[in-house]
Motif scaffolding. Structure first.
Motif, PDB file in Angstrom:
ATOM      1  N   VAL A  31       0.668  -1.325  -0.165  1.00 12.38           N
ATOM      2  CA  VAL A  31       0.056   0.108   0.226  1.00 12.38           C
ATOM      3  C   VAL A  31       0.862   1.096  -0.106  1.00 12.38           C
ATOM      4  O   VAL A  31       1.914   1.208   0.500  1.00 12.38           O
ATOM      5  N   LYS A  32       0.530   2.201  -0.767  1.00 15.74           N
ATOM      6  CA  LYS A  32       0.843   3.594  -0.751  1.00 15.74           C
ATOM      7  C   LYS A  32       0.226   4.622   0.014  1.00 15.74           C
ATOM      8  O   LYS A  32      -1.037   4.572  -0.290  1.00 15.74           O
ATOM      9  N   ILE A  33       0.812   5.309   1.106  1.00 15.12           N
ATOM     10  CA  ILE A  33       0.230   6.306   1.684  1.00 15.12           C
ATOM     11  C   ILE A  33       0.471   7.587   1.157  1.00 15.12           C
ATOM     12  O   ILE A  33       1.550   8.144   1.163  1.00 15.12           O
ATOM     13  N   VAL A  93      -3.573   2.041   8.437  1.00 16.54           N
ATOM     14  CA  VAL A  93      -2.776   1.514   7.374  1.00 16.54           C
ATOM     15  C   VAL A  93      -1.599   0.712   7.688  1.00 16.54           C
ATOM     16  O   VAL A  93      -1.446  -0.410   7.552  1.00 16.54           O
ATOM     17  N   ILE A  94      -0.695   1.422   8.607  1.00 17.66           N
ATOM     18  CA  ILE A  94       0.465   0.498   8.882  1.00 17.66           C
ATOM     19  C   ILE A  94       0.343  -0.391   9.618  1.00 17.66           C
ATOM     20  O   ILE A  94       0.768  -1.695   9.583  1.00 17.66           O
ATOM     21  N   ARG A 142       5.218  -3.381   4.275  1.00 12.47           N
ATOM     22  CA  ARG A 142       4.308  -3.176   3.014  1.00 12.47           C
ATOM     23  C   ARG A 142       3.689  -2.058   2.779  1.00 12.47           C
ATOM     24  O   ARG A 142       2.956  -1.712   2.149  1.00 12.47           O
ATOM     25  N   VAL A 143       4.231  -1.010   3.422  1.00 14.20           N
ATOM     26  CA  VAL A 143       3.762   0.246   3.383  1.00 14.20           C
ATOM     27  C   VAL A 143       4.868   1.263   2.659  1.00 14.20           C
ATOM     28  O   VAL A 143       5.918   1.408   2.981  1.00 14.20           O
ATOM     29  N   MET A 144       4.468   2.236   2.035  1.00 16.22           N
ATOM     30  CA  MET A 144       5.190   3.188   1.120  1.00 16.22           C
ATOM     31  C   MET A 144       4.676   4.584   1.330  1.00 16.22           C
ATOM     32  O   MET A 144       3.528   4.682   1.400  1.00 16.22           O
TER      33      MET A 144
END
Length: 302
Positions: A217-219, A241-242, A249-251
């Motif tokens: 996922v992209k924030i 989200v995190i 898996r977080v950007m």
């Protein structure tokens, strides 16, 4: 934050004299879900990005399809590849392809002739309330679109997934059928307020997607959820989200110049920095640079 290495996992560039962008062309209309785009309807090149990012340690950038006319999809990639070779910006390209086109394979093959191409985005935002929809039909349910999606693995391409909560269960099921196609969920899953319980529905959708280990996922794009966002208003969204996807898996991404409709580069980056202050330095480095480097296969020295 200015000292933390950053790979901007979602940017756009456009040359309005070179390619056609209907959504950046007059007449402008403020009645849609995101309002008028007139404020950003001017050419935006690597030099403009570098000016916006002044003071930040940007190590790389991922260009995501910028909504050029579908017939200009390959021309956009050719233009961006030239910029990549001349300036190093962008580092990588996520190109456009209409996956519901029965002839899409030829376009996919043509895109992959360009060394900077890593993936495809075909925006899918559809909602039962037409006010929110970007597309006239829910393409996730279209067998022809699904056939086009299945071709991505053959060409070693990832998929940038831009959807709403109401589409997440179907997207998770599709991802499960194709574990060899990496998926990057755009803009934190776009938690728009479409009625009662919208945040709990969004959270459930994120969990369904996160259950697939090849979905990340992209924030970014906080303005899509709330045009008047603040650091405090996005804090619970970012931390949710995190928590669901994990720090591997977080950007993070600026989404400029689109997000300049709602904010500015420094405000966006300093807000993400403030919200993640309690996360370990190693995890912050992963979310701000390392994960994008790995997931988009950038092979940069960090």
């Amino acid at each position: 934050m200015t000292q933390l290495p950053f790979i901007d996992a979602h940017i756009h560039l456009w040359d309005l004299d070179h390619l056609r962008y209907g959504w950046l062309s007059a007449p402008f209309d403020d009645t849609g879900v995101n309002g008028s785009t007139e404020a950003i309807a001017s050419t935006y090149l690597p030099s403009h990005y570098q000016a916006d990012a002044t003071g930040f340690d940007v190590r790389g950038t991922v260009h995501i399809d910028a909504g050029a006319h579908p017939d200009d999809a390959l021309a956009e990639t050719q233009w961006l590849q030239t910029l990549h070779e001349q300036t190093g910006l962008p580092t990588a390209i996520v190109a456009f392809a209409g996956l519901n086109d029965p002839k899409v394979e030829a376009l996919l093959e043509a895109h992959t002739q360009h060394s900077a191409v890593r993936g495809i985005r075909h925006i899918l935002n559809w909602h039962p309330n037409p006010y929110f929809s970007y597309t006239p039909a829910n393409l996730l349910e279209d067998p022809q679109w699904q056939a086009g999606y299945a071709l991505l693995a053959k060409y070693g391409l990832s998929f940038d997934l831009q959807i709403y909560e109401n589409q997440m269960a179907a997207a998770a099921a599709l991802a499960a059928k194709h574990p060899d196609i990496p998926v990057m969920l755009n803009h934190a899953g776009m938690p728009v307020n479409d009625g009662e319980g919208y945040l709990s529905r969004w959270e459930a959708g994120l969990k369904a997607l996160a259950a697939q280990p090849h979905v990340s996922v992209k924030i970014s794009g906080m303005g899509f959820a709330n045009r008047h966002w603040t650091t405090e208003s996005i804090r619970p969204l970012v931390l949710t989200v995190i928590d669901i996807f994990g720090t591997d898996r977080v950007m993070f991404a600026s989404d400029v110049p689109t997000d300049k409709l709602f904010s500015d580069y420094r405000t966006i980056m300093e807000s993400f920095d403030a919200v993640t202050r309690d996360v370990s330095e190693a995890e912050r480095k992963a979310m701000f640079a390392g994960n994008a480097n790995r997931l988009y296969r950038l092979n940069l020295e960090l």
